[in-house]
Design a protein around this motif. Structure first.
Motif, PDB file in Angstrom:
ATOM      1  N   THR A   1       6.898   1.365   5.236  1.00 24.02           N
ATOM      2  CA  THR A   1       6.659   0.561   4.009  1.00 24.02           C
ATOM      3  C   THR A   1       6.651   1.470   2.675  1.00 24.02           C
ATOM      4  O   THR A   1       5.998   2.466   2.864  1.00 24.02           O
ATOM      5  CB  THR A   1       5.416  -0.262   4.122  1.00 24.02           C
ATOM      6  N   ALA A   2       7.492   1.107   1.859  1.00 23.23           N
ATOM      7  CA  ALA A   2       7.482   1.675   0.515  1.00 23.23           C
ATOM      8  C   ALA A   2       7.097   0.757  -0.497  1.00 23.23           C
ATOM      9  O   ALA A   2       7.562  -0.500  -0.556  1.00 23.23           O
ATOM     10  CB  ALA A   2       8.959   2.251   0.106  1.00 23.23           C
ATOM     11  N   SER A   3       5.960   1.104  -1.155  1.00 17.60           N
ATOM     12  CA  SER A   3       5.588   0.045  -2.314  1.00 17.60           C
ATOM     13  C   SER A   3       5.310   0.807  -3.596  1.00 17.60           C
ATOM     14  O   SER A   3       5.118   1.882  -3.729  1.00 17.60           O
ATOM     15  CB  SER A   3       4.363  -0.496  -1.644  1.00 17.60           C
ATOM     16  N   HIS A   4       5.146  -0.032  -4.480  1.00 12.88           N
ATOM     17  CA  HIS A   4       4.969   0.336  -6.020  1.00 12.88           C
ATOM     18  C   HIS A   4       3.966  -0.694  -6.725  1.00 12.88           C
ATOM     19  O   HIS A   4       4.576  -1.882  -6.825  1.00 12.88           O
ATOM     20  CB  HIS A   4       6.206   0.597  -6.715  1.00 12.88           C
ATOM     21  N   THR A   5       3.069  -0.241  -7.117  1.00 12.25           N
ATOM     22  CA  THR A   5       1.771  -0.960  -8.010  1.00 12.25           C
ATOM     23  C   THR A   5       1.520   0.349  -9.171  1.00 12.25           C
ATOM     24  O   THR A   5       0.887   1.241  -8.787  1.00 12.25           O
ATOM     25  CB  THR A   5       0.794  -1.356  -7.333  1.00 12.25           C
ATOM     26  N   THR A   6       1.776   0.329 -10.274  1.00 13.01           N
ATOM     27  CA  THR A   6       1.449   1.230 -11.130  1.00 13.01           C
ATOM     28  C   THR A   6       0.008   1.396 -10.998  1.00 13.01           C
ATOM     29  O   THR A   6      -0.555   0.367 -11.174  1.00 13.01           O
ATOM     30  CB  THR A   6       2.036   0.643 -12.602  1.00 13.01           C
ATOM     31  N   PRO A   7      -0.476   2.536 -11.131  1.00 14.56           N
ATOM     32  CA  PRO A   7       0.165   3.965 -11.381  1.00 14.56           C
ATOM     33  C   PRO A   7       0.674   4.487  -9.594  1.00 14.56           C
ATOM     34  O   PRO A   7       1.005   5.896  -9.885  1.00 14.56           O
ATOM     35  CB  PRO A   7      -0.599   5.106 -12.102  1.00 14.56           C
ATOM     36  N   TYR A   8       0.753   3.897  -8.806  1.00 11.99           N
ATOM     37  CA  TYR A   8       0.889   4.533  -7.364  1.00 11.99           C
ATOM     38  C   TYR A   8       2.049   4.009  -6.430  1.00 11.99           C
ATOM     39  O   TYR A   8       2.640   2.586  -6.733  1.00 11.99           O
ATOM     40  CB  TYR A   8      -0.155   3.937  -6.807  1.00 11.99           C
ATOM     41  N   ASP A   9       2.877   4.957  -6.042  1.00 15.79           N
ATOM     42  CA  ASP A   9       3.958   4.675  -5.159  1.00 15.79           C
ATOM     43  C   ASP A   9       3.359   5.262  -3.775  1.00 15.79           C
ATOM     44  O   ASP A   9       2.983   6.317  -3.573  1.00 15.79           O
ATOM     45  CB  ASP A   9       5.228   5.501  -5.404  1.00 15.79           C
ATOM     46  N   ARG A  10       3.615   4.142  -2.792  1.00 19.43           N
ATOM     47  CA  ARG A  10       3.004   4.611  -1.419  1.00 19.43           C
ATOM     48  C   ARG A  10       4.028   4.365  -0.432  1.00 19.43           C
ATOM     49  O   ARG A  10       5.093   3.550  -0.264  1.00 19.43           O
ATOM     50  CB  ARG A  10       1.862   3.644  -1.095  1.00 19.43           C
ATOM     51  N   TYR A  11       4.244   5.372   0.519  1.00 22.44           N
ATOM     52  CA  TYR A  11       5.281   5.766   1.567  1.00 22.44           C
ATOM     53  C   TYR A  11       4.343   5.647   3.018  1.00 22.44           C
ATOM     54  O   TYR A  11       3.719   6.479   3.032  1.00 22.44           O
ATOM     55  CB  TYR A  11       6.110   6.823   1.301  1.00 22.44           C
ATOM     56  N   THR A  12       4.513   4.670   3.819  1.00 17.21           N
ATOM     57  CA  THR A  12       3.612   4.718   4.889  1.00 17.21           C
ATOM     58  C   THR A  12       4.447   4.420   6.247  1.00 17.21           C
ATOM     59  O   THR A  12       5.396   3.736   6.252  1.00 17.21           O
ATOM     60  CB  THR A  12       2.545   3.364   4.880  1.00 17.21           C
ATOM     61  N   VAL A  13       4.343   5.319   7.279  1.00 17.51           N
ATOM     62  CA  VAL A  13       4.776   4.926   8.500  1.00 17.51           C
ATOM     63  C   VAL A  13       3.626   4.478   9.443  1.00 17.51           C
ATOM     64  O   VAL A  13       2.626   5.156   9.697  1.00 17.51           O
ATOM     65  CB  VAL A  13       5.330   6.352   9.099  1.00 17.51           C
TER      66      VAL A  13
END
Length: 733
Positions: free
Chosen positions: A45-57
């Motif tokens: 999962t790749a997600s964006h919510t200012t100010p964070y970008d998260r990349y999760t397996v």
């Protein structure tokens, strides 16, 4: 990520009414639910919510357990000095876990507890308990959290009744440490919401109450703008393996997320359009097996049909010689070169020799193509049935690896023929099949294959370093030439030459600090010093020492950073859940050029390893290794691997040594997660190769092991009778 994308677009799974939050776990938008994906699911999962970008397996090794590892890009918070990391933002690393406490019933909800950032920096650490209940098309959840998810602090911690230390939450210090001292401490925030599955199967709508007020954000951000604790969003399912999410959070910010997912446990191999069709067996009249079709059949060598005594012999020895002569005469017209070629092309067997043992024909060789040994056995039986005259009751494949006899897989000829002609079922055939240790009985060798002394070929290699201060992804693409020269079947010289074609290592400047001998933290210098390197060049010898004991010795450039000598012993009984191994090595650190030069550091290292498959279903392999590591530290490594029926695996490991936290540095102890996918599940041609991804949050010198090229446990995999019978249905493919 590319592998997950390939698995996702291939489809092939039924749709699930589950979706993931922006944090990558099964949940709503910012918060988890008590729901779990199917056992074996793997999702990115790749997600964006200012100010964070998260990349999760995220991985689902069991139906009751979800694990995840994640990178969070924090915009506006620099990784380090501009001279080192430029304008790169911090990439925070974390590990999560969620456990199901009990399942949903008619009246009771499903309940789970979980921990975020359990072993990372603690910037986003949180603990929670959540319940979920389904009402038709609506799935409602309610939870309570301490830490980041509960920063709103709706009420005091009820655990304060037990001890007042639960009323306040200490600040986590030290990246990578286990955050046990702060767990379930501090005020409690409430969170929850609903997920509504609309009449359109592809669309799900979410409404969420967030337990975080965003007034205490990490790394200098301090507070984020928010006007509402309610988040809203929707999930669109592109296909069963790809989902796109969007939402409006905090009343001020948009959220976007993409999820790629597959289920390793449920995947079945794609159609093998590039493999030859199975050879048909000769159609005969129905044969009544020796068990009458209902019981166990005699084992190999105990056949009751075929060459019948003609009478008039003086003694048993004379009769045996006569019957042996009859058998050899019956086989005199067989073209064994052609049979060996068919076994190679049809069954993937690199034949070493073909022999006869009573009414049993034994093919000795290494399975080089078919991932499922039952499939290789079935294809071998088809070849032998077509090539051999009647009177031979059993077909046996003696599996070898590096010249070592590993296990014998035998199938009764009449049972296999009846099954191939759809006259009996799979259970009947299974009773006519055996897996055993290679026998010591005498045999008459009919064919001896020549030794192929030299093998070599070119290939591309890819390496990467993730999450460092120089750049989030540091990569290298290599052209490799690998070759082996065999002196005999058990002694060979193998090596690899690698040339750098493309990389971004010009930006790779950071060497992690260390208070131990630099056995791994000099990684950068090994990667950037020379474009042409020799990662491995070693002489290896193997031998089966007794029925269940194997040995291996090796010398040379054993890996990119160390060369030396060593050996390994393994005791592994056929069909047992356990095995015991020991390896001992003396190694010296190689020069950064990875040629024949050495540096002045040497060490004796080795481990005693216990492999134990837990007596449970699903299959779990626990490996405990204790001994001395490359930096001279002593300790133990525990690895737990979930093994799925199709050969895919996922797991985690942790290493603890006698090095103090101050000496070890950031992380305090070594740990990581991994998953492995057989290429046979994805490719149109059968193969025994597999893709393995290992994620290690930090590279440190403590707990570092020698990266040996060969392992006796891996080389003796044909002794795993459970895997053979779990995939026994492949014997007819």
């Amino acid at each position: 990520m590319l592998g997950l994308l390939a698995l996702a677009v291939s489809g092939g799974l039924h749709a699930q009414n589950l979706s993931r939050s922006g944090w990558g776990e099964v949940g709503l938008l910012q918060t988890p639910t008590a729901r779990f994906a199917g056992e074996g699911e793997l999702a990115f999962t790749a997600s964006h919510t200012t100010p964070y970008d998260r990349y999760t397996v995220a991985m689902q090794p069991f139906e009751w357990m979800e694990g995840a590892f994640r990178y969070v890009n924090i915009s506006g918070s620099r990784y380090g000095p501009p001279g080192l990391s430029g304008d790169q933002n911090v990439k925070d690393k974390s590990i999560d876990m969620k456990l199901r406490l009990w399942q949903e019933s008619r009246w009771m909800p499903q309940v789970a507890m979980g921990v975020r950032d359990i072993g990372g920096t603690g910037l986003f650490s949180s603990e929670y308990v959540v319940a979920s209940k389904r009402f038709g098309s609506v799935d409602a959840s309610l939870g309570f959290a301490t830490g980041y998810m509960g920063n709103r602090g709706d009420f005091g911690n009820p655990l304060g009744v037990i001890n007042d230390r639960f009323e306040t939450r200490p600040r986590v210090t030290g990246a990578g440490q286990f955050n046990g001292g702060s767990m379930f401490r501090g005020r409690v925030g409430m969170f929850g919401g609903i997920a509504w599955q609309t009449p359109w199967d592809r669309l799900q709508v979410k409404l969420e109450y967030d337990g975080n007020d965003y007034r205490n954000e990490p790394r200098g951000i301090r507070e984020l703008e928010r006007t509402s604790p309610v988040n809203v969003g929707a999930v669109f399912t592109v296909n069963p393996n790809i989902q796109f999410s969007m939402g409006w959070e905090r009343g001020t910010e948009a959220m976007f997320a993409l999820t790629l997912r597959t289920n390793l446990a449920q995947r079945r191999p794609v159609a093998k359009t590039l493999d030859p069709d199975p050879m048909p067996v000769r159609d005969r009249d129905a044969v009544v097996s020796a068990d009458g079709g209902s019981g166990a059949v005699p084992g190999p060598g105990a056949g009751t049909t075929g060459f019948v005594s003609r009478g008039g012999y003086r003694d048993v020895a004379e009769q045996a010689r006569a019957e042996r002569g009859d058998r050899m005469q019956a086989l005199a017209g067989v073209d064994w070169d052609a049979v060996a070629g068919q076994l190679r092309d049809q069954a993937g067997l690199a034949v070493e020799h073909i022999a006869v043992r009573g009414q049993e024909v034994v093919v000795r060789g290494q399975q080089a193509r078919y991932f499922y040994s039952a499939q290789g056995l079935g294809r071998s039986a088809r070849v032998l049935d077509n090539a051999l005259p009647d009177g031979f009751d059993w077909f046996t494949v003696e599996h070898t690896n590096a010249g070592m006899p590993i296990a014998e897989a035998s199938v009764r000829r009449d049972a296999f023929v009846d099954y191939a002609n759809h006259r009996v079922d799979l259970d009947h055939l299974k009773r006519g099949t055996e897996i055993a240790a290679p026998g010591a009985q005498s045999r008459d060798v009919l064919y001896e294959a020549p030794l192929q002394r030299y093998q070599g070929g070119f290939g591309l290699g890819y390496g990467q370093v993730l999450g460092g201060p120089d750049g989030f992804v540091m990569y290298q693409i290599n052209a490799n030439y690998s070759a082996s020269l065999r002196f005999n079947r058990s002694l060979w010289l193998s090596g690899t030459a690698s040339y750098n074609l493309l990389d971004n290592y010009d930006n790779f400047r950071y060497d992690a600090p260390s208070r131990l001998p630099r056995v791994r933290t000099d990684m950068r210098r090994y990667l950037v010093t020379s474009d042409l390197v020799m990662p491995n060049l070693q002489l290896t010898g193997t031998r089966r020492l007794s029925r269940d004991v194997y040995g291996m010795a090796y010398a040379g450039m054993l890996e990119s950073m160390f060369g030396g000598v060593g050996g390994e012993l393994l005791y592994r009984p056929v069909g047992e859940r356990w095995a015991l191994g020991v390896d001992a090595n003396w190694v010296r650190q190689r020069g950064f050029e990875q040629d024949f030069r050495f540096r002045d550091y040497d060490v004796a290292t080795g481990h005693v390893s216990l492999y134990y498959e837990l007596d449970m279903q699903p299959r779990v392999l626990a490996t405990l290794s204790a001994g001395r590591y490359l930096a001279g530290d002593w300790g133990a490594t525990l690895a737990v691997t979930r093994i799925f029926d199709n050969g895919a695996t996922m797991g985690a490991w942790v290493t603890q040594t006698n090095v103090s936290s101050a000496q070890f540095g950031e992380g305090s102890f070594d740990n990581g997660v991994f998953f492995s996918i057989p290429f046979d599940l994805m490719l149109p041609r059968a193969t025994r190769s597999r893709a393995t991804l290992t994620w290690q949050p930090l590279t440190r010198d403590g707990g570092a092991r020698l990266a040996r090229r060969y392992s006796l446990y891996g080389m003796t995999g044909e002794r795993d009778t459970t895997f053979f019978y779990d995939n026994f249905q492949r014997i007819g493919d």
